[in-house]
Design an enzyme around this catalytic site. Sequence first.
Site, mmCIF file in Angstrom:
data_model
loop_
_atom_site.group_PDB
_atom_site.id
_atom_site.type_symbol
_atom_site.label_atom_id
_atom_site.label_comp_id
_atom_site.label_asym_id
_atom_site.label_seq_id
_atom_site.Cartn_x
_atom_site.Cartn_y
_atom_site.Cartn_z
ATOM 1 N N SER A 198 33.105 97.939 57.493
ATOM 2 C CA SER A 198 32.161 97.473 56.482
ATOM 3 C C SER A 198 32.808 96.472 55.533
ATOM 4 O O SER A 198 32.261 95.404 55.268
ATOM 5 C CB SER A 198 31.661 98.634 55.614
ATOM 6 O OG SER A 198 31.320 99.707 56.392
ATOM 7 N N TRP A 199 33.992 96.833 55.044
ATOM 8 C CA TRP A 199 34.605 95.990 54.014
ATOM 9 C C TRP A 199 35.183 94.714 54.623
ATOM 10 O O TRP A 199 35.063 93.629 54.056
ATOM 11 C CB TRP A 199 35.641 96.789 53.237
ATOM 12 C CG TRP A 199 36.071 96.177 51.933
ATOM 13 C CD1 TRP A 199 37.332 96.173 51.439
ATOM 14 C CD2 TRP A 199 35.253 95.507 50.940
ATOM 15 N NE1 TRP A 199 37.358 95.539 50.218
ATOM 16 C CE2 TRP A 199 36.100 95.128 49.892
ATOM 17 C CE3 TRP A 199 33.910 95.191 50.857
ATOM 18 C CZ2 TRP A 199 35.645 94.434 48.758
ATOM 19 C CZ3 TRP A 199 33.442 94.498 49.729
ATOM 20 C CH2 TRP A 199 34.301 94.137 48.708
ATOM 21 N N LYS B 222 40.662 107.944 42.815
ATOM 22 C CA LYS B 222 39.270 108.154 42.381
ATOM 23 C C LYS B 222 38.425 108.761 43.505
ATOM 24 O O LYS B 222 37.415 109.409 43.251
ATOM 25 C CB LYS B 222 38.652 106.860 41.852
ATOM 26 C CG LYS B 222 38.691 105.666 42.808
ATOM 27 C CD LYS B 222 37.492 105.505 43.680
ATOM 28 C CE LYS B 222 37.716 104.480 44.765
ATOM 29 N NZ LYS B 222 36.587 104.226 45.631
ATOM 30 N N ARG C 257 30.968 107.193 50.442
ATOM 31 C CA ARG C 257 31.132 108.188 51.524
ATOM 32 C C ARG C 257 31.874 109.414 51.034
ATOM 33 O O ARG C 257 31.684 110.519 51.518
ATOM 34 C CB ARG C 257 31.959 107.591 52.654
ATOM 35 C CG ARG C 257 31.335 106.395 53.228
ATOM 36 C CD ARG C 257 32.412 105.591 53.877
ATOM 37 N NE ARG C 257 32.038 104.217 53.870
ATOM 38 C CZ ARG C 257 32.857 103.240 54.184
ATOM 39 N NH1 ARG C 257 34.095 103.512 54.528
ATOM 40 N NH2 ARG C 257 32.451 102.007 54.152
ATOM 41 N N ASN C 258 32.771 109.220 50.066
ATOM 42 C CA ASN C 258 33.542 110.353 49.561
ATOM 43 C C ASN C 258 32.649 111.301 48.776
ATOM 44 O O ASN C 258 32.700 112.511 48.944
ATOM 45 C CB ASN C 258 34.707 109.826 48.721
ATOM 46 C CG ASN C 258 35.657 109.014 49.584
ATOM 47 O OD1 ASN C 258 36.344 109.554 50.429
ATOM 48 N ND2 ASN C 258 35.642 107.706 49.412
ATOM 49 N N VAL D 227 35.100 105.523 57.565
ATOM 50 C CA VAL D 227 36.192 106.319 57.024
ATOM 51 C C VAL D 227 35.853 106.810 55.609
ATOM 52 O O VAL D 227 35.262 106.082 54.815
ATOM 53 C CB VAL D 227 37.500 105.478 57.031
ATOM 54 C CG1 VAL D 227 37.422 104.309 56.067
ATOM 55 C CG2 VAL D 227 38.711 106.322 56.717
ATOM 56 N N GLU E 78 38.134 107.799 52.890
ATOM 57 C CA GLU E 78 39.565 107.804 52.566
ATOM 58 C C GLU E 78 39.971 109.003 51.695
ATOM 59 O O GLU E 78 41.098 109.471 51.762
ATOM 60 C CB GLU E 78 39.939 106.512 51.831
ATOM 61 C CG GLU E 78 39.940 105.246 52.676
ATOM 62 C CD GLU E 78 41.286 105.041 53.378
ATOM 63 O OE1 GLU E 78 42.018 106.019 53.560
ATOM 64 O OE2 GLU E 78 41.575 103.890 53.742
#
Length: 334
Positions: free
Chosen positions: A12-13, A191, A255-256, A279, A281
């Site tokens: 994505s990034w 974070k 997502r986190n 992912v 992370e």
Amino acid sequence: MAENLAVLGAGSWGMAVADLLAANGHRVTLWEFERNDCENLVRLRGRPDKLKDFTLSPEVRITNDLAEATSGFSLIVLAVPSQTMRSVLRQIRKLSPDTGLVNLAKGIETVTLKRMSDVIREELDIAPDRLATVSGPSHAEEVIRGLPTAVVAAGSSEEFTGRLQHVFSNGYFRVYQSCDLVGVELGGSLKNIIAIGAGIAEGLGLGDNTLGAILTRGLAEITRLGLAMGALPETFAGLSGIGDLVTTCVSKHSRNRFVGERIGLGEHLDGVLSRMTQVAEGVQTTRSGHELARRYGVEMPITAQVHQVLFEDKPPAVAVGELMERRLKTEIWK
Ligand SMILES: NC(=O)c1ccc[n+]([C@@H]2O[C@H](COP(=O)([O-])OP(=O)(O)OC[C@H]3O[C@@H](n4cnc5c(N)ncnc54)[C@H](O)[C@@H]3O)[C@@H](O)[C@H]2O)c1
């Protein structure tokens, strides 16, 4: 001035940044390591499983060949997940001495507890003044829509981070400069642990008061570890500190936070991760952050509880109860 740029990692990034850089007038090559994914990306000019309603600029060249994606570029932008960063770097042959490297990954290697710029310096012969990390509140889903976004480029060379400001910035993407690589990399990585905590609170049906408490006490423990590791305190009041923390803890794109929410709703970590195409992370960073806290002798109670919920099957409600019943203390920490 137009530069010749490579972006490694077409997630994505990586796609969003390659598109942004092409829109800024640079010549961009995007590398995807997986052959099938690369062929599909060439055919579709997008990856709907990762970024909906997105078409990559026709100006971006796509390749599956890492040698081709790492020779003859003035800047190489690293957009692979942090736990795979070292293995990608090991496949890169010698770079020309004037190539600059820009890390975009937000994570800490679990095996070595190294930050990304340390991993890069260990694996490639790169002078510190040609290395930087660009980080901050920047969900790909919003950058591809041209929504105003501000990030920070951190590195030891003001000249190099100044150059990156001009390479990346445009009318909707604004880049600030920082000399605090340690603080910016730690803020951007840690974070995600707090965002998992915020998601857990959401899944449990807790309220806005709880979210405010998690954010501020989360920032307190990130700052404590950051200072112990040599970061500047003011960095945590910046874009890669409170900025990224707030965005990640409240955003529907995080997502986190999503992982935490599903766990708060009673799902198991393995089940949640098996359904994700991108992912998260923060899961591995929870391991790294927890271990760094132990090594530096820093109290990180939210990180400790998230660790126990993710990896030791602690019921999320019990974790919340234990956080609330800790010894009472002053707010301002030393
Ligand atoms: N998505 C965002 O909005 C965003 C924003 C800022 C920073 N980041 C950071 O950028 C990094 C990448 O995130 P993403 O969202 O693009 O992830 P993603 O899950 O969408 O894509 C990851 C990509 O990395 C590459 N990759 C995966 N395993 C690899 C391997 N073994 N070898 C080589 N390449 C491999 C592939 O191109 C894959 O598509 C993460 O550290 C993330 O925290 C993401």
